[in-house]
Design an enzyme around this catalytic site. Structure first.
Site, PDB file in Angstrom:
ATOM      1  N   ALA A   1     -59.118 -77.364 -16.961  1.00 31.55           N
ATOM      2  CA  ALA A   1     -58.667 -76.215 -16.171  1.00 31.55           C
ATOM      3  C   ALA A   1     -57.754 -76.653 -15.039  1.00 31.55           C
ATOM      4  O   ALA A   1     -56.794 -75.953 -14.693  1.00 31.55           O
ATOM      5  CB  ALA A   1     -59.862 -75.457 -15.607  1.00 31.55           C
ATOM      6  N   TYR A   2     -58.023 -77.812 -14.449  1.00 32.14           N
ATOM      7  CA  TYR A   2     -57.204 -78.283 -13.329  1.00 32.14           C
ATOM      8  C   TYR A   2     -55.790 -78.603 -13.800  1.00 32.14           C
ATOM      9  O   TYR A   2     -54.805 -78.178 -13.177  1.00 32.14           O
ATOM     10  CB  TYR A   2     -57.851 -79.507 -12.697  1.00 32.14           C
ATOM     11  CG  TYR A   2     -57.143 -79.997 -11.458  1.00 32.14           C
ATOM     12  CD1 TYR A   2     -57.173 -79.271 -10.272  1.00 32.14           C
ATOM     13  CD2 TYR A   2     -56.432 -81.205 -11.467  1.00 32.14           C
ATOM     14  CE1 TYR A   2     -56.521 -79.705  -9.136  1.00 32.14           C
ATOM     15  CE2 TYR A   2     -55.785 -81.659 -10.330  1.00 32.14           C
ATOM     16  CZ  TYR A   2     -55.821 -80.905  -9.169  1.00 32.14           C
ATOM     17  OH  TYR A   2     -55.171 -81.343  -8.048  1.00 32.14           O
ATOM     18  N   ALA A   3     -55.673 -79.343 -14.907  1.00 33.88           N
ATOM     19  CA  ALA A   3     -54.350 -79.660 -15.442  1.00 33.88           C
ATOM     20  C   ALA A   3     -53.605 -78.377 -15.815  1.00 33.88           C
ATOM     21  O   ALA A   3     -52.415 -78.218 -15.514  1.00 33.88           O
ATOM     22  CB  ALA A   3     -54.476 -80.580 -16.655  1.00 33.88           C
TER      23      ALA A   3
END
Length: 248
Positions: A151-153
């Site tokens: 999710a961060y990427a």
């Protein structure tokens, strides 16, 4: 080059710690009036800025209310720095283990907050024909993330896309929109936890992949933000400035 922001009002999100706090200090040092915004009121308590505003910026209503409050208190908003985000305490896990709330929490903090805050300040900037918006993305918005957090990427890639789209839309109104993409910076408990989770071998591998052979400092990122916020950067827009010590 001396950055002089005297007489300008900047709103900085994610101001309670780490990179956001460093940006507040740097902008204040350049003469700006700084309004700090964060969901963590306690974390902002010791921050020496013009005003503190506690808000959940991941919702449209929360962002609109907080930035309206800033504009009413200081008369206008000349610049917005979207530093809210991060991994929300998560670490890398296999895709099979990711829950819907894990995914949505990271997108709300990193993408939704930037969108709603930009939407809140854009009308005033358009009316004055001037504005600076700087997002804090990440090297994870340009390549796969060292964190291993899907999710961060994905969110940081989305934030880079939002930055470039807003630059195209708002440029004719005299508003520049750029992003600073930090490398690995030990700036808060979440990044420290992530660094420790790497272990000695991966830590050394990360350092070996940085030309300057050191991790970043919050002040490194703040200096880049001040440059993009300066009058001298008026013909720079839609850009992503990697501040990562050189990436091998």
């Amino acid at each position: 080059m001396r950055v002089d922001l005297a007489g300008q009002v900047f709103a900085v999100t994610g101001a309670a710690q780490g990179i956001g706090a460093a940006i507040c200090h740097a902008l204040t040092g350049a003469g700006a009036t700084v309004a700090a915004l964060d969901i963590d009121a306690t974390g902002m308590a010791g921050l020496e800025v013009a005003s503190h505003h506690t808000a959940d910026l991941g919702t449209r209503e929360g962002a609109q209310q907080a930035l309206t409050e800033v504009a009413e208190e200081h008369g206008r908003i000349d610049g917005l720095v979207c530093s809210a985000g991060g991994v929300r305490g998560q670490v890398g896990r296999p895709i099979e283990e990711i829950r819907e709330d894990d995914w949505r929490a990271i997108f709300a903090a990193n993408v939704d907050a930037a969108m709603w805050c930009a939407q809140a300040v854009a009308p005033g900037m358009k009316a004055r024909g001037y504005g600076r918006i700087v997002t804090i993305s990440s090297g994870a918005g340009l390549r796969p993330s060292l964190t291993g957090i899907q999710a961060y990427a994905s969110a940081k890639h989305a934030l880079v896309g939002l930055t470039r789209q807003l630059a195209l839309e708002l440029g004719p109104s005299g508003i520049t929109v750029n992003s600073v993409a930090p490398g690995f910076v030990l700036s808060n408990p979440s990044t420290e936890k992530q660094w420790e989770a790497f272990g000695p071998e991966k830590q050394q591998s990360v350092l070996n992949g940085i030309h300057t052979r050191r991790l970043g400092r919050p002040e490194d990122i703040a200096a880049a933000v001040c440059f993009l916020a300066a009058p001298q950067a008026e013909w720079i827009s839609g850009q992503v400035l990697s501040v990562d010590g050189g990436h091998a």
